[in-house]
Design an enzyme around this catalytic site. Structure first.
Site, PDB file in Angstrom:
ATOM      1  N   ALA A 174      10.443   2.617  -3.736  1.00 49.23           N
ATOM      2  CA  ALA A 174      11.559   1.650  -3.807  1.00 49.23           C
ATOM      3  C   ALA A 174      11.924   1.401  -5.273  1.00 49.23           C
ATOM      4  CB  ALA A 174      11.252   0.378  -3.045  1.00 49.23           C
ATOM      5  N   TYR A 217       9.706   1.187  -7.972  1.00 50.03           N
ATOM      6  CA  TYR A 217       8.820   1.837  -8.943  1.00 50.03           C
ATOM      7  C   TYR A 217       8.858   3.357  -8.846  1.00 50.03           C
ATOM      8  CZ  TYR A 217       6.036  -1.493 -11.564  1.00 50.03           C
ATOM      9  OH  TYR A 217       5.616  -2.393 -12.493  1.00 50.03           O
ATOM     10  N   GLY A 240      -0.534   4.361   1.971  1.00 48.91           N
ATOM     11  CA  GLY A 240      -0.846   4.166   3.386  1.00 48.91           C
ATOM     12  C   GLY A 240       0.319   3.609   4.193  1.00 48.91           C
ATOM     13  N   PHE A 242       0.905  -1.165   0.000  1.00 50.43           N
ATOM     14  CA  PHE A 242       0.000   0.000   0.000  1.00 50.43           C
ATOM     15  C   PHE A 242       0.941   1.211   0.000  1.00 50.43           C
ATOM     16  CE2 PHE A 242      -2.473  -3.373   1.830  1.00 50.43           C
ATOM     17  CZ  PHE A 242      -3.796  -3.120   1.502  1.00 50.43           C
ATOM     18  N   ASP A 243       1.289   1.667  -1.188  1.00 51.97           N
ATOM     19  CA  ASP A 243       2.379   2.641  -1.239  1.00 51.97           C
ATOM     20  C   ASP A 243       2.033   3.971  -0.580  1.00 51.97           C
ATOM     21  OD1 ASP A 243       4.684   1.348  -2.543  1.00 51.97           O
ATOM     22  OD2 ASP A 243       3.233   0.969  -4.117  1.00 51.97           O
TER      23      ASP A 243
HETATM   24  N1  ABN Z   1       6.635  -0.606  -3.043  1.00 53.42           N
HETATM   25  C1  ABN Z   1       6.827  -0.887  -1.692  1.00 53.42           C
HETATM   26  C2  ABN Z   1       7.891  -0.084  -1.052  1.00 53.42           C
HETATM   27  C3  ABN Z   1       7.851   1.282  -1.128  1.00 53.42           C
HETATM   28  C4  ABN Z   1       8.851   2.006  -0.524  1.00 53.42           C
HETATM   29  C5  ABN Z   1       9.863   1.383   0.151  1.00 53.42           C
HETATM   30  C6  ABN Z   1       9.872   0.003   0.229  1.00 53.42           C
HETATM   31  C7  ABN Z   1       8.886  -0.712  -0.387  1.00 53.42           C
HETATM   32 CU    CU Z   2       3.989  -3.004 -12.663  1.00 48.92          CU
END
Ligand code: ABN
Ligand code: CU
Length: 689
Positions: free
Chosen positions: A383, A385, A303, A300-301
């Protein structure tokens, strides 16, 4: 100095004073996870917006979330900054607040020094002295039934980087340490049944040094510039933006990133409210590999990590091109200091192709008007993406939320010849990228035409119910837009329907269009709406209830902002927090009242080699379109590039309107001939010229 606008994010000084008050009252060693504006209560705020000179100015209130170690106790509080008082202070149990970037970075150090992790690295084929080449992306554990929510846990997704410049995600390690934030230690390691040693395939990197070694960059690109020699056409005062007929306030917080409040459009001199508040409020990225521990991977990027906390500092001529304005964003450090992300939001204009055009085929009389758009952009790095979130304002009253997904795939190691079982793709030798979805949740609180009494309808393109040969539809060609008013939150749980190309209308039924006889509305057009693939009763389904349907509608309540719950890390989904709690039995009326529309959109990503080692951006486009809102086309007053009427054609074009862009140039066989007007043509848009 004038006081901040009530929607403004907390300033560094306000963050400092809230922290000082809390530390004084509750101790110096607290760890600050949230210090953010609690937006004014809507009733007070609407009163103030209506009469800023006379109505009381809403107080500046900070929401605070802290952890007190070593016990890891979590407190939720409110500080009235205006009054200098702490108004609530509540101890929570079984809740974990949002993860901070500082926590993430710290875990990597712990992992590198943990003897059991070192042992696993060596077993995988990493030299003992190379632990500085071991990296991890510490994700919140999501939820793991072995541990519950009482302790603060992260799962470390492990990678090896032989060279500091190598793509981090090329050499994943096959095991997953679990880090306990309260103990500041690795407390377990998940080791798969089938071991997959470190791969030794040659790296494939995307940076310029690697590209230069591969033969360099293509050389056939000439510069392309956005030039605004007379300056920009927008104005920003504090956080209030005005551009063309748009007026809105851009806020920002740790979680949602940009927040738009009090969005209105000036229609023939009258400011007409459209949305009280609009933002992205949550997203979930479930991964589709069932093998332990990958079943746990779902982020949940917003939240769990916060789009605001993960925001990039945007740079001129690079993330944004042309004449750019920026807004900075301030947030707390864990120790209670202030971190400011410079240029967290960029604002600029771009040409947007044809706004409208018509040519009369009889005589070539024509009008052609070019569009431009205002882009408000924020980019955050979750991270691996990157999400480039653009809020695009169009001159015709359309708002286009637009998300571009780029960055790097989340990867796992594969053995030579291993079958992915369909749960992923070998995108490069030894690199398995698991199937996943990106499901975003948009929250809109409409106040169309100033009315906070709105309703939501589905609109379905339907064939006539009457068959061929019937009196009503003898030739069988009839079709119409079937509008269905959503009466209750339960009925409003609606999905996209390809067979009817369903859209949703936010409607003020109290304002009727004089011509169409229909109520003023804004239509949500969104066609990238995958179904949540984790099954009913699965962990993701329970935790991300907002993603079960394309649209939900609830009655407005202050503080109902986050549809997967206020504190998301390590929620079990039992009960499902956020939206299901608010909806309850879903029997309240949502007709002609203050409503919130929640929209889940996104994509299902089956990775492919073209996505590796870095993904070309994939856009998702939504539209919020005025329907029956304006009397007629609201952009007829945008100056055209060229306009000539039939009578002017007859009069040898006397009196034509010609604002053709003189910077445009004629290109013949790939060669530029010079500026328009100096190239042998008369530079008009009319083809008979
Ligand atoms: N996509 C999950 C994530 C985001 C930021 C840091 C670690 C993991
Ligand atoms: Cu994707």
């Amino acid at each position: 100095m004038s006081p901040p606008h009530p929607f403004d994010p907390l300033s560094p000084a306000e963050i400092e004073s809230a922290v000082t008050l809390v530390k004084k009252a509750h101790g110096d060693s607290l760890l600050f996870h949230v210090v953010t504006l609690q937006e004014p209560r809507k009733a007070a705020m609407t009163a103030w917006l209506a009469a800023p000179e006379t109505a009381p100015r809403p107080a500046r209130v900070a929401e605070i979330v802290v952890i007190e170690n070593p016990a890891g106790t979590v407190y939720d509080g409110l500080v009235d900054i205006t009054a200098g008082t702490i108004t609530t202070w509540e101890k929570l149990s079984g809740m974990q607040p949002i993860i901070t970037m500082e926590e993430l970075q710290h875990v990597e150090l712990v992992v590198r020094n943990d003897p059991a992790v070192i042992e696993q690295c060596v077993l995988s084929g990493v030299a003992r002295e190379d632990m500085h080449k071991v990296y991890c992306d510490p994700w919140t554990i999501g939820y793991d039934e072995r541990y519950g929510s009482g302790t603060r846990l992260q799962q470390a997704l492990m990678y090896y980087r032989p060279d500091i410049d190598n793509t981090q995600y090329q050499y994943p390690l096959d095991f997953c340490p679990i880090y306990d934030g309260n103990k500041d230690a690795i407390v377990a390691i998940d080791i798969p049944k089938i071991r997959r040693p470190l791969r030794k395939d040659a790296p494939l990197d995307y940076h310029h040094l690697a590209q230069e070694k591969r033969g360099g960059y293509r050389t056939d690109l000439k510069p392309i510039n956005i030039s605004q020699p007379e300056g920009v056409s927008f104005d920003i005062e504090g956080n209030e933006v005005s551009w063309q007929n748009w007026r809105f306030h851009v806020g920002f917080n740790y979680r949602e990133g940009p927040v738009f409040n009090n969005v209105r459009y000036v229609d023939n001199g009258i400011e007409r409210p459209i949305f009280y508040r609009m933002s992205l409020v949550e997203m979930v990225v479930p991964y589709g590999n069932p093998e332990h521990p990958h079943q746990r991977k779902h982020a949940f990027d917003l939240g769990e990590y916060g789009a605001g906390y993960m925001s990039n500092s945007l740079s001129l001529g690079c993330d944004c091109k042309g004449s750019i304005s920026y807004l900075d964003a301030s947030m707390p450090t864990r120790a209670g200091g202030v971190r400011t992300i410079k240029n967290a939001i960029c604002i600029h204009e771009e040409d947007d192709g044809i706004l409208f055009k018509h040519t009369d085929f009889r005589d070539d009389s024509t009008i052609v008007t070019r569009a431009r758009k205002l882009i408000v952009q924020n980019i955050f790095t979750a991270a691996n993406y990157e999400y480039a979130v653009q809020w695009i304002f169009h001159q015709d009253g359309t708002i286009e939320p637009n998300v571009r997904l780029t960055g790097i795939l989340n990867t796992y190691v594969m053995n030579p010849g291993e079958d992915t079982n369909g749960w992923g793709t070998q995108v490069y030798p030894g690199v398995n990228a698991h199937n996943h979805q990106h499901l975003f949740c948009l929250r809109i609180n409409p106040n169309l035409d100033g009315g906070h009494q709105n309703s939501v309808f589905t609109s379905d393109a339907m064939p006539s119910p009457h068959p061929v040969g019937s009196v009503e539809n003898f030739y069988g060609n009839a079709f119409y837009a079937k509008r269905t008013r959503l009466e209750t939150p339960e009925q409003a749980k609606t999905n996209f329907d390809w067979s009817t190309m369903r859209t949703w209308d936010m409607v003020n039924e109290n304002k009727i269009h004089p011509y169409s006889g229909k109520p003023v509305s804004y239509k949500l057009v969104s066609r990238e709406v995958p179904m949540l693939l984790p099954q009913p009763q699965s962990l993701v389904w329970k935790r991300a209830a907002f993603a079960r349907h394309t649209v939900h509608v609830t009655k407005y309540e202050d503080d109902q902002l986050y549809p997967a719950g206020r504190h998301v890390p390590q929620t079990s989904g039992e009960p499902s927090l956020g939206m299901p709690e608010w909806i309850g039995e879903g029997k309240d009326s949502i007709v002609n009242t203050d409503v919130v529309l929640w929209h889940t959109f996104g994509l299902t990503h089956f990775p492919a080699p073209e996505d590796y080692p870095v993904m070309p951006a994939e856009p998702i486009v939504l539209l919020l379109r005025p329907r029956h809102f304006f009397t007629n086309n609201p952009v007829m007053d945008v100056p055209p590039s060229y306009s000539v009427t039939p009578s002017q054609i007859l009069a040898a074009k006397k009196g034509v309107y010609d604002a053709t862009d003189k910077m445009s140039t004629l290109v013949v066989s790939g060669k530029t001939n010079g500026a328009n007007g100096t190239n042998g043509t008369n530079g008009s848009c009319c083809k008979s010229s």
